[in-house]
Design an enzyme around this catalytic site. Structure first.
Site, mmCIF file in Angstrom:
data_model
loop_
_atom_site.group_PDB
_atom_site.id
_atom_site.type_symbol
_atom_site.label_atom_id
_atom_site.label_comp_id
_atom_site.label_asym_id
_atom_site.label_seq_id
_atom_site.Cartn_x
_atom_site.Cartn_y
_atom_site.Cartn_z
ATOM 1 N N ASP A 177 -16.246 43.644 -6.803
ATOM 2 C CA ASP A 177 -16.577 44.405 -5.421
ATOM 3 C C ASP A 177 -18.395 43.897 -5.501
ATOM 4 O OD1 ASP A 177 -16.590 44.600 -2.763
ATOM 5 O OD2 ASP A 177 -15.969 47.089 -3.195
ATOM 6 N N HIS A 206 -21.192 36.183 -3.562
ATOM 7 C CA HIS A 206 -19.554 34.692 -4.145
ATOM 8 C C HIS A 206 -19.962 34.181 -4.739
ATOM 9 C CE1 HIS A 206 -17.799 37.612 -1.012
ATOM 10 N NE2 HIS A 206 -18.274 37.346 0.075
ATOM 11 N N LEU A 259 -6.609 34.426 -24.561
ATOM 12 C CA LEU A 259 -6.410 35.257 -23.695
ATOM 13 C C LEU A 259 -6.052 34.200 -22.653
ATOM 14 C CD1 LEU A 259 -7.929 37.987 -21.845
ATOM 15 C CD2 LEU A 259 -9.650 35.669 -21.513
HETATM 16 C C1 IPE Z 1 -11.236 45.050 -2.716
HETATM 17 O O1 IPE Z 1 -12.174 44.152 -2.183
HETATM 18 C C2 IPE Z 1 -10.914 43.225 -2.627
HETATM 19 C C3 IPE Z 1 -11.157 42.019 -3.901
HETATM 20 C C4 IPE Z 1 -12.159 42.339 -4.850
HETATM 21 C C5 IPE Z 1 -10.678 41.275 -3.715
HETATM 22 P P1 IPE Z 1 -12.721 44.849 -0.636
HETATM 23 O O2 IPE Z 1 -14.043 44.687 -0.049
HETATM 24 O O3 IPE Z 1 -12.190 43.749 0.236
HETATM 25 O O4 IPE Z 1 -11.991 46.106 -0.949
HETATM 26 P P2 IPE Z 1 -12.443 47.188 0.396
HETATM 27 O O5 IPE Z 1 -12.035 46.491 1.545
HETATM 28 O O6 IPE Z 1 -13.775 47.390 0.726
HETATM 29 O O7 IPE Z 1 -10.862 48.780 0.260
HETATM 30 C C1 IPE Z 2 -16.193 41.216 -3.603
HETATM 31 O O1 IPE Z 2 -17.294 41.050 -2.597
HETATM 32 C C2 IPE Z 2 -15.724 40.364 -3.309
HETATM 33 C C3 IPE Z 2 -14.651 40.188 -2.118
HETATM 34 C C4 IPE Z 2 -13.653 40.769 -2.093
HETATM 35 C C5 IPE Z 2 -14.337 38.752 -2.076
HETATM 36 P P1 IPE Z 2 -16.922 41.691 -1.541
HETATM 37 O O2 IPE Z 2 -17.363 40.682 -0.372
HETATM 38 O O3 IPE Z 2 -17.038 42.853 -0.701
HETATM 39 O O4 IPE Z 2 -18.746 42.568 -1.267
HETATM 40 P P2 IPE Z 2 -18.865 43.375 -0.589
HETATM 41 O O5 IPE Z 2 -18.394 45.275 -0.645
HETATM 42 O O6 IPE Z 2 -19.395 43.593 1.497
HETATM 43 O O7 IPE Z 2 -20.801 43.998 -0.665
HETATM 44 MG MG MG Z 3 -16.650 44.922 -0.564
#
Ligand code: IPE
Ligand code: IPE
Ligand code: MG
Length: 250
Positions: A25, A42, A136
């Protein structure tokens, strides 16, 4: 079929976690902080995946599970969702041969029915190609949700035992999406949030949790080793007392 459950028997607590599960995240915030579009985060995040896969293989981790796209992430703007899909395809195209050469097996779990045919075919090919690799197992959770997993497993379990109304954990577990892996020893979430976000709900019952503020694109070997070191200092009691554990050691 491999079935181990931390709630019905006391599993091993290996020094090096056998199974590490991660919520990657913070990509969006990493980019926003740099005045870049979220997608840049990303793209950069894929590099961190490469680093972590290699480091886990080198450290003797047997299973690495990465949350790439949750069942709730469809709520994001269409543009971001379609970019994530494209990124997933490019990463598959670029990385699978390398993974195969490094004896790494790839699995993708989640409700794949919502993905287009091209992506589904690529996933199936990648899984087939790497199926016999042993160093792995990398599992990518895509359109995955912990509740979806439990519900689909319940459906299969009920279908497998017509007329039965009383079930045990041991009857459900083989139908979970990751029945091929032991439950995670270590869970890592980057990006500062301290929540599970519908990741592996069943399987995390006794997993050690590690949260870091580091955004996923900045996640490094040093951060991984910090998480593993933290794990190694935990006392995994699985319901027993600390004294019982000390007794076992002597
Ligand atoms: C969780 O991240 C899902 C992934 C990393 C794929 P999110 O950024 O979507 O989670 P929430 O919604 O903030 O909890
Ligand atoms: C995690 O990073 C990746 C996915 C959920 C695909 P985020 O896109 O949720 O990044 P933040 O939380 O908005 O910083
Ligand atoms: Mg996020």
């Amino acid at each position: 079929m491999k079935y181990t459950s931390s709630t019905t028997e006391v599993p091993d607590a290996p020094q090096v976690p056998r199974h590490v599960a991660m919520i990657m995240d913070g990509n969006g915030r990493w980019a926003t902080k740099r005045f870049l579009p979220r997608v840049a985060g990303h793209v950069k995040g894929v590099e961190a995946v490469r680093t972590v896969v290699e480091a886990c293989a080198n450290r003797g981790v047997e299973y690495l599970t990465l949350f790439a796209f949750s069942s709730e992430n469809w709520r994001r703007p269409e543009e971001e969702v379609s970019l994530l899909m494209r990124l997933f395809m490019t990463a598959l195209e670029r990385e699978v041969s390398k993974m195969h050469a490094n004896n790494i097996r790839l699995r993708v779990v989640g409700d794949l029915s919502r993905f287009d045919d091209k992506l589904r075919t690529m996933i199936a090919n990648a899984e087939r190609k790497t199926a016999n690799n042993t160093r792995l197992t990398v599992t990518v959770c895509a359109n995955y949700g912990g509740r979806w997993d439990i519900m689909q497993a319940v459906g299969k379990m009920v279908a497998a035992h017509p007329g039965m109304t009383d079930f045990s954990e041991a009857q459900l577990a083989p139908h979970l999406a990751m029945a091929y892996a032991p439950e995670p020893d270590l869970f890592i979430r980057t990006g500062g949030e301290q929540r599970i976000s519908n990741f592996l709900l069943w399987q995390l019952a006794y997993t050690e949790l590690f949260f870091t503020d580091t955004y996923w694109p900045d996640f490094s070997i040093e951060r991984l080793d910090e998480a593993i070191a933290s794990y190694q200092h935990r006392e995994r009691r699985f319901g027993r007392t600390g004294a019982q554990l000390a007794e076992k050691k002597t």
